[in-house]
Design a protein around this motif. Structure first.
Motif, mmCIF file in Angstrom:
data_model
loop_
_atom_site.group_PDB
_atom_site.id
_atom_site.type_symbol
_atom_site.label_atom_id
_atom_site.label_comp_id
_atom_site.label_asym_id
_atom_site.label_seq_id
_atom_site.Cartn_x
_atom_site.Cartn_y
_atom_site.Cartn_z
ATOM 1 N N GLU A 6 5.428 2.109 6.713
ATOM 2 C CA GLU A 6 4.907 2.427 5.044
ATOM 3 C C GLU A 6 3.149 2.471 5.598
ATOM 4 O O GLU A 6 2.447 3.415 5.018
ATOM 5 C CB GLU A 6 5.246 1.671 4.649
ATOM 6 N N LEU A 7 2.657 1.704 6.146
ATOM 7 C CA LEU A 7 1.302 1.521 5.940
ATOM 8 C C LEU A 7 0.541 2.613 7.022
ATOM 9 O O LEU A 7 -0.557 2.974 6.838
ATOM 10 C CB LEU A 7 0.838 0.068 6.698
ATOM 11 N N LEU A 8 1.258 2.766 8.085
ATOM 12 C CA LEU A 8 0.808 3.830 9.125
ATOM 13 C C LEU A 8 0.919 5.230 8.542
ATOM 14 O O LEU A 8 -0.094 6.334 8.907
ATOM 15 C CB LEU A 8 1.546 3.847 10.392
ATOM 16 N N THR A 9 1.858 5.403 7.544
ATOM 17 C CA THR A 9 1.811 6.723 7.300
ATOM 18 C C THR A 9 1.485 6.892 5.802
ATOM 19 O O THR A 9 1.348 8.033 5.201
ATOM 20 C CB THR A 9 3.384 7.160 6.968
ATOM 21 N N ASP A 10 0.763 5.937 5.079
ATOM 22 C CA ASP A 10 0.115 6.169 4.019
ATOM 23 C C ASP A 10 -1.281 5.470 4.176
ATOM 24 O O ASP A 10 -1.600 4.414 3.798
ATOM 25 C CB ASP A 10 0.972 5.408 2.916
ATOM 26 N N PRO A 11 -2.016 6.120 4.729
ATOM 27 C CA PRO A 11 -3.481 5.530 5.023
ATOM 28 C C PRO A 11 -4.254 5.251 3.653
ATOM 29 O O PRO A 11 -4.895 4.130 3.553
ATOM 30 C CB PRO A 11 -4.365 6.826 5.560
ATOM 31 N N GLY A 12 -4.037 5.737 2.636
ATOM 32 C CA GLY A 12 -4.680 5.502 1.228
ATOM 33 C C GLY A 12 -4.398 3.991 0.964
ATOM 34 O O GLY A 12 -5.134 3.309 0.737
ATOM 35 N N ARG A 13 -2.765 3.671 1.125
ATOM 36 C CA ARG A 13 -2.477 2.455 0.744
ATOM 37 C C ARG A 13 -3.120 1.413 1.844
ATOM 38 O O ARG A 13 -3.523 0.134 1.191
ATOM 39 C CB ARG A 13 -0.924 2.170 0.634
ATOM 40 N N ALA A 14 -2.883 1.524 3.079
ATOM 41 C CA ALA A 14 -3.541 0.744 4.014
ATOM 42 C C ALA A 14 -4.853 0.514 3.665
ATOM 43 O O ALA A 14 -5.255 -0.669 4.032
ATOM 44 C CB ALA A 14 -3.278 1.413 5.453
ATOM 45 N N GLN A 15 -5.671 1.402 3.199
ATOM 46 C CA GLN A 15 -7.342 1.143 3.238
ATOM 47 C C GLN A 15 -7.544 0.325 1.854
ATOM 48 O O GLN A 15 -8.429 -0.638 1.886
ATOM 49 C CB GLN A 15 -7.911 2.242 3.083
ATOM 50 N N ALA A 16 -6.547 0.653 0.964
ATOM 51 C CA ALA A 16 -6.793 -0.265 -0.310
ATOM 52 C C ALA A 16 -6.402 -1.973 -0.095
ATOM 53 O O ALA A 16 -7.080 -2.662 -0.439
ATOM 54 C CB ALA A 16 -5.922 0.412 -1.487
ATOM 55 N N PHE A 17 -5.324 -1.815 0.880
ATOM 56 C CA PHE A 17 -4.983 -3.500 1.101
ATOM 57 C C PHE A 17 -6.141 -3.995 1.908
ATOM 58 O O PHE A 17 -6.278 -5.089 1.757
ATOM 59 C CB PHE A 17 -3.865 -3.241 1.968
ATOM 60 N N VAL A 23 -1.689 -14.038 2.883
ATOM 61 C CA VAL A 23 -1.587 -12.807 2.279
ATOM 62 C C VAL A 23 -0.971 -12.470 0.997
ATOM 63 O O VAL A 23 -0.260 -13.541 0.352
ATOM 64 C CB VAL A 23 -0.396 -12.151 3.410
ATOM 65 N N ARG A 24 -1.718 -11.726 0.287
ATOM 66 C CA ARG A 24 -1.218 -11.357 -1.113
ATOM 67 C C ARG A 24 -0.094 -10.241 -0.943
ATOM 68 O O ARG A 24 -0.533 -9.264 -0.848
ATOM 69 C CB ARG A 24 -2.516 -11.096 -1.931
ATOM 70 N N HIS A 25 1.069 -10.725 -1.170
ATOM 71 C CA HIS A 25 1.986 -9.595 -0.953
ATOM 72 C C HIS A 25 1.760 -8.646 -1.633
ATOM 73 O O HIS A 25 1.837 -8.796 -3.065
ATOM 74 C CB HIS A 25 3.366 -10.355 -0.940
ATOM 75 N N GLY A 26 1.884 -7.387 -1.260
ATOM 76 C CA GLY A 26 1.603 -6.190 -2.069
ATOM 77 C C GLY A 26 0.434 -5.858 -2.564
ATOM 78 O O GLY A 26 0.136 -4.844 -3.272
ATOM 79 N N GLU A 27 -0.400 -6.608 -2.194
ATOM 80 C CA GLU A 27 -2.070 -6.585 -2.397
ATOM 81 C C GLU A 27 -2.847 -6.284 -1.214
ATOM 82 O O GLU A 27 -3.677 -5.261 -1.206
ATOM 83 C CB GLU A 27 -2.455 -7.735 -3.344
#
Length: 367
Positions: free
Chosen positions: A329-340, A306-310
């Motif tokens: 954090e990931l479940l409530t921020d779908p944009g970040r989750a999808q970017a990861f 895993v690239r932490h934070g990426e």
């Protein structure tokens, strides 16, 4: 050049090492596998296009009888290269196979060789294995550090990581069908692994009340079977249908279960006073290939996956609160989750391919 693969870890047994060894066989020009007996092995072996010779026992050990059989197969198939599916203990047969005509010997190491490197008696055996092989490989930087200190200066240690079949694990590889079949309507966090204490499913269950407080319709999907299931089911009982157990799933059917998740989580941890670590965690990379953000316990070599934070986060596997924070954090921020997820897929496609691993192995074996 025929390569004799001597291993205990081979399908139809399931596991990360079995997947690793099996995939490497496809990267070799002319493999012959000598392995142990297991249930349903005859029907599986008939599907392969290379010979598999099964010993009568369920576990190969470097006994005189097994060593004589390996030497016989080396001659019978005119093999001059040897690959040990796990360095310890099978690599102790290296000198006999060298004397019998093996020109190159490579011994794969995974996680358990790290504890061989930690104990005086087994450390000496591991040193002998390293001295008799042309190369001992490791799957992660952490494993390399632990094993290298047990080997003699003349031993060669090389990194040989597993690859990911991105044609099997990809975004949209069947997750919608799994969600429909299981009646999963809300956000899903999936852990795909054997149910054993090291994998940390209990940390996820203990984190789940906090997750539900922030995401009330979230479901924790635990995919796999194993000896820890009863304890985990008892722990999860107060949470009702918010925690689901699928039971064991055949290896070939796993990708859609990974694809069914919004987040992949496996807070794996080191146990038994450091003697039971997670060497790497190929399933984390498979989840990344499927476009999923990952939350992984910091244990052994998991930092390499895993690239932490990426592409996701490393977490303290003994801290359910910290784990819950990252999941929320990931479940409530779908944009970040999808970017990861997109970053993880691109990373795996670039650096975690079986073609790359196969080329490295062929170079080590000089084939």
């Amino acid at each position: 050049m025929t390569v004799l693969v001597v291993t205990n870890d081979f399908p139809p047994r399931q596991g990360g090492i079995e997947t690793f060894v099996r995939a490497l066989c496809d990267e070799l020009p002319d493999p012959v596998v000598f392995t142990s007996h297991t249930s349903a092995d005859k029907s599986y072996d008939r599907t392969l296009d290379f010979p598999v010779i099964r010993d009568r026992t369920s576990m190969l050990l470097p006994t005189p009888r097994v060593t004589r059989r390996a030497v016989q197969l080396l001659h019978e198939y005119d093999a001059d290269r040897v690959l040990f599916g796990a360095a310890a203990p099978l690599g102790l047969m290296g000198p006999a196979l060298r004397q019998a005509g093996a020109q190159r010997i490579v011994a794969l190491s995974h996680g358990h060789e790290t504890w061989w490197a930690s104990l005086p008696a087994t450390r000496q055996a591991l040193r002998r294995i390293g001295d008799s092989a042309d190369a001992v490989t490791t799957v992660s930087a952490w494993c390399e550090q632990r094993i290298a200190r047990a080997l003699s200066p003349k031993a060669t240690i090389e990194r040989l990581t597993p690859g990911v079949d991105t044609a099997r694990f990809f975004p949209g590889c069947g997750g919608d069908e799994v969600r429909e079949r299981l009646g999963l309507r809300g956000p899903v966090v999936a852990c795909v692994s054997r149910l054993i204490p090291r994998k940390g499913q209990d940390t996820l269950i203990r984190a789940w009340p906090r997750v539900l407080a922030a995401v009330p319709d979230a479901v924790l999907l635990l995919v796999g079977g194993g000896p820890d299931r009863h304890r985990l089911e008892t722990l999860a009982k107060p949470l009702g249908d918010a925690v689901r157990f699928t039971g064991a799933v055949p290896w070939q059917d796993l990708p859609p279960y990974v694809d069914a998740a919004d987040v992949f989580a496996m807070p794996t941890r080191t146990r038994r006073f450091g003697l039971e670590p997670e060497a790497l965690g190929i399933v984390t990379l498979e989840a990344a290939a499927t476009g999923k953000p990952v939350v992984v316990g910091d244990s052994g070599g998991t930092a390499d996956t895993v690239r932490h934070g990426e592409t996701g986060y490393l977490v303290d596997p003994y801290n359910p609160v910290a784990t819950a924070v990252r999941l929320i954090e990931l479940l409530t921020d779908p944009g970040r989750a999808q970017a990861f997820g997109r970053a993880g897929r691109a990373w795996v496609e670039a650096e975690w391919t079986w073609a790359r691993s196969g080329a490295k192995l062929r170079g080590l074996l000089d084939v």
